[in-house]
Design a protein around this motif. Structure first.
Motif, PDB file in Angstrom:
ATOM      1  N   ASP A 147       6.616 -29.384  38.525  1.00 58.74           N
ATOM      2  CA  ASP A 147       6.684 -29.486  37.074  1.00 58.74           C
ATOM      3  C   ASP A 147       7.412 -30.760  36.679  1.00 58.74           C
ATOM      4  N   ASN A 204       2.494 -28.689  36.334  1.00 57.94           N
ATOM      5  CA  ASN A 204       3.002 -28.104  35.098  1.00 57.94           C
ATOM      6  C   ASN A 204       3.786 -29.139  34.293  1.00 57.94           C
ATOM      7  N   SER A 205       3.258 -29.484  33.111  1.00 58.87           N
ATOM      8  CA  SER A 205       3.889 -30.529  32.289  1.00 58.87           C
ATOM      9  C   SER A 205       4.168 -31.771  33.130  1.00 58.87           C
ATOM     10  N   SER A 206       3.185 -32.173  33.875  1.00 56.19           N
ATOM     11  CA  SER A 206       3.368 -33.207  34.894  1.00 56.19           C
ATOM     12  C   SER A 206       3.478 -34.604  34.297  1.00 56.19           C
ATOM     13  N   ASN A 257       2.336 -37.791  34.878  1.00 53.41           N
ATOM     14  CA  ASN A 257       1.349 -38.633  35.547  1.00 53.41           C
ATOM     15  C   ASN A 257       1.362 -40.040  34.957  1.00 53.41           C
ATOM     16  N   ILE A 273      -3.854 -27.584  35.789  1.00 49.92           N
ATOM     17  CA  ILE A 273      -3.058 -28.453  34.925  1.00 49.92           C
ATOM     18  C   ILE A 273      -2.588 -27.628  33.739  1.00 49.92           C
ATOM     19  N   THR A 278       0.012 -27.440  30.306  1.00 49.36           N
ATOM     20  CA  THR A 278       0.894 -28.097  29.354  1.00 49.36           C
ATOM     21  C   THR A 278       1.054 -27.178  28.141  1.00 49.36           C
ATOM     22  N   ARG A 333       2.681 -34.049  26.741  1.00 48.22           N
ATOM     23  CA  ARG A 333       1.394 -33.334  26.735  1.00 48.22           C
ATOM     24  C   ARG A 333       0.217 -34.268  27.033  1.00 48.22           C
ATOM     25  N   SER A 345      -0.953 -34.761  30.622  1.00 48.40           N
ATOM     26  CA  SER A 345      -1.811 -33.715  31.176  1.00 48.40           C
ATOM     27  C   SER A 345      -3.229 -33.814  30.623  1.00 48.40           C
ATOM     28  N   ASP A 401      -6.475 -34.414  32.950  1.00 47.38           N
ATOM     29  CA  ASP A 401      -7.663 -33.554  32.881  1.00 47.38           C
ATOM     30  C   ASP A 401      -8.926 -34.411  32.817  1.00 47.38           C
ATOM     31  N   PHE A 427      -7.761 -26.833  33.160  1.00 51.45           N
ATOM     32  CA  PHE A 427      -6.788 -27.385  32.226  1.00 51.45           C
ATOM     33  C   PHE A 427      -6.460 -26.334  31.173  1.00 51.45           C
TER      34      PHE A 427
END
Length: 295
Positions: free
Chosen positions: A142, A180-182, A184, A227, A229, A236, A239, A243, A255
């Motif tokens: 997360d 989770n709430s990654s 990226n 995925i 969020t 947000r 994510s 997706d 997602f």
């Protein structure tokens, strides 16, 4: 490192811990149907290279296993904060590996990843001892841990990228990953804040640009991904973008965005064991994992 960055980290840690402690107040550290084993050493650092292991008592045969990478902006978080989340997964029938790792500013990229690699190797080396199913392993991360889960999945599935880190594969068969709430796309504007820059320093971003730019190395072998969020998650859009990124690459994934105007949810809401929408999110992730369980 500039003192203002150190001060920002200390303030962030204090605020995050107060919020986490309030969220988890009153939750039990022992739960029915789960055996917990605390403070197992997986590496040379006697303080940070420790993990807890939560084992369901009602599972016959090797136990499907979740390996967690906690969040905290690369500078905050402990296994104690994630124990309630992990105990819940064990009650659901999964072994849950709940590690600490070293934190910025004491380390810089990729030293936290080095700890993740250490504890994944520990799981492989000790799976038989604890009855863990090496054929059914799942990765969860997360926030900052989501970035590391994405990155480690790429390391697992792209040999060229793995060689940049010098890691070796284990005999663990990873089936899927939950992000989770990654965090990226580290090079997107606004991702590297003052606090985050303690780990992804300017020197790191210049000298290890390719390693940090994980998405450039994601290929068709990337794990099936869940995925998650929330409507008020401050990252947000990371994510949402991921997706679309996986959709374009035709990588199997789900997602989900939780919460609405009447029932808003925030960053990493699904850690909250008292929240009904968090329960739904965890139910959805469990159903996704079970879809990929090998018989």
């Amino acid at each position: 490192m500039e003192q203002e960055v150190i001060d920002a980290i200390m303030d962030f840690r204090a605020g995050a811990k107060a919020s986490d402690d309030k969220r988890d107040e009153g939750l039990p550290t022992e739960v029915d149907g789960v055996k917990r084993i605390n403070d197992i050493s997986y590496g040379p650092d006697s303080k940070w290279n420790l993990l807890d292991l939560y084992l369901p008592k009602n599972v016959e045969g090797p136990i499907p296993t979740i390996i967690n990478i906690h969040g905290g902006g690369w500078c905050y978080g402990t296994k104690e904060t994630y124990q309630f989340y992990g105990l819940n997964w064990a009650q659901r029938g999964f072994a849950f590996v709940n590690p600490n790792y070293r934190l910025a500013p004491d380390v810089v990229f990729p030293e936290e990843m080095d700890d993740v690699d250490r504890y994944i190797h520990w799981v492989a080396d000790h799976a038989a001892e604890y009855g863990l199913d090496t054929n059914n392993v799942f990765l969860i991360g997360d926030s900052a841990g989501g970035q590391m889960a994405e990155q480690y999945t790429t390391i697992l599935t792209n040999e060229k990228y793995r060689q940049m880190f010098g890691y070796e594969l284990t005999d663990l068969h990873f089936r899927a990953v939950a992000l989770n709430s990654s965090a990226n796309f580290m090079f997107d504007p606004g991702t590297i804040t003052d606090v985050v820059s303690a780990y992804f320093t300017p020197t790191v971003l210049e000298s290890r640009h390719e390693q940090v730019d994980t998405e450039e190395y994601i290929n068709d072998d990337f794990l099936p991904s869940f995925i998650c969020t929330a409507n008020n998650d401050f990252i947000r859009n990371n994510s949402v973008k991921f997706d679309g990124f996986l959709t374009a690459k035709k990588i199997p994934h789900v997602f989900k965005m939780y919460g609405d105007d009447q029932n808003p949810r925030e960053h990493v809401f699904l850690i909250n064991q008292k929240d009904t929408i968090a329960k739904q999110a965890n139910d959805d992730e469990m159903a996704f994992f079970k879809k990929y369980l090998a018989k």
